[in-house]
Design a protein around this motif. Structure first.
Motif, short mmCIF file in Angstrom:
data_model
loop_
_atom_site.label_atom_id
_atom_site.label_comp_id
_atom_site.label_asym_id
_atom_site.label_seq_id
_atom_site.Cartn_x
_atom_site.Cartn_y
_atom_site.Cartn_z
N ASP A 15 0.90 -1.29 -0.17
CA ASP A 15 -0.04 -0.09 0.01
C ASP A 15 0.85 1.12 -0.13
O ASP A 15 0.69 2.06 -0.61
N LEU A 16 1.99 1.23 0.78
CA LEU A 16 2.64 2.35 1.02
C LEU A 16 3.47 2.58 -0.40
O LEU A 16 3.75 3.64 -0.81
N GLU A 17 3.96 1.47 -0.94
CA GLU A 17 4.67 1.46 -2.24
C GLU A 17 3.50 2.10 -3.32
O GLU A 17 4.14 3.06 -4.07
N ILE A 18 2.65 1.62 -3.33
CA ILE A 18 1.49 2.15 -4.20
C ILE A 18 1.34 3.78 -4.13
O ILE A 18 1.33 4.32 -5.24
N LYS A 66 4.49 11.21 1.30
CA LYS A 66 5.62 11.95 1.66
C LYS A 66 6.26 11.40 2.82
O LYS A 66 7.46 11.59 2.88
N ALA A 67 5.75 11.02 3.83
CA ALA A 67 6.19 10.23 4.95
C ALA A 67 7.18 9.23 4.37
O ALA A 67 8.07 8.81 5.08
N ASN A 68 6.56 8.44 3.75
CA ASN A 68 7.42 6.93 3.29
C ASN A 68 8.44 7.41 2.41
O ASN A 68 9.65 6.99 2.84
N VAL A 69 8.40 8.53 1.71
CA VAL A 69 9.58 8.99 0.94
C VAL A 69 10.51 9.41 2.00
O VAL A 69 11.81 9.08 1.86
#
Length: 158
Positions: free
Chosen positions: A49-52, A115-118
């Motif tokens: 999900d985060l990757e998507i 943005k948090a994931n990046v």
């Protein structure tokens, strides 16, 4: 002898290992963005999900493009997108020129989490790069050989 880039090795290690480690992401989200996102991710979202969300960040893309960039099946991507839509992280819509094309774009909630994931990946990469700076060329060669062997057997498959 081929000169090995410390940056390349650090990036490769982080990218491979973090695919299976969502707990570090949760800690990072909680520390930097509060408990809201950490709790939501813990309860409802997967690494895919985060990757998507990260793939879509800043764009409107066709679902077929997301499928082509993911390491899961079309059905898996469709289920993940449906869930992300239901949770309010993205919106699905039909193309104006070709109604059969289905597009997705992030909501503000999805954009914030992407943005948090990046930021998490950038932080992890910076830390790994720093850790790898003290390794000798022989140690880097050993790590690269190890990664190539593991990838050969599918453990870190692309």
């Amino acid at each position: 002898m081929v000169q090995i880039s410390r940056d390349h090795i650090a990036f490769q290690v982080i990218e491979k290992l973090q695919k299976s480690s969502i707990s570090e992401k949760l800690d990072f989200f909680e520390k930097n963005y509060g408990s809201l996102y950490a709790e939501e991710v813990r309860a409802q979202l997967t690494h895919h999900d985060l990757e998507i969300l990260t793939l879509i960040l800043g764009k409107e893309v066709m679902i077929s493009d997301v499928v082509n960039q993911m390491s899961i099946t079309q059905g898996g991507v469709s289920r993940r997108i449906k869930k992300l839509n239901e949770l309010g992280y993205l919106e699905r819509f039909r193309g104006l020129e070709n109604y059969r094309n289905v597009y997705v774009k992030l909501t503000s909630k999805g954009e914030h989490l992407a943005k948090a994931n990046v930021a998490f990946h950038e932080s992890a990469y910076k830390e790994a790069k720093q850790d790898f700076s003290s390794l000798t060329e022989d140690e880097l060669q050993t790590i690269e050989r190890f990664l190539n062997i593991v990838q050969k057997y599918g453990e870190f498959g692309e």
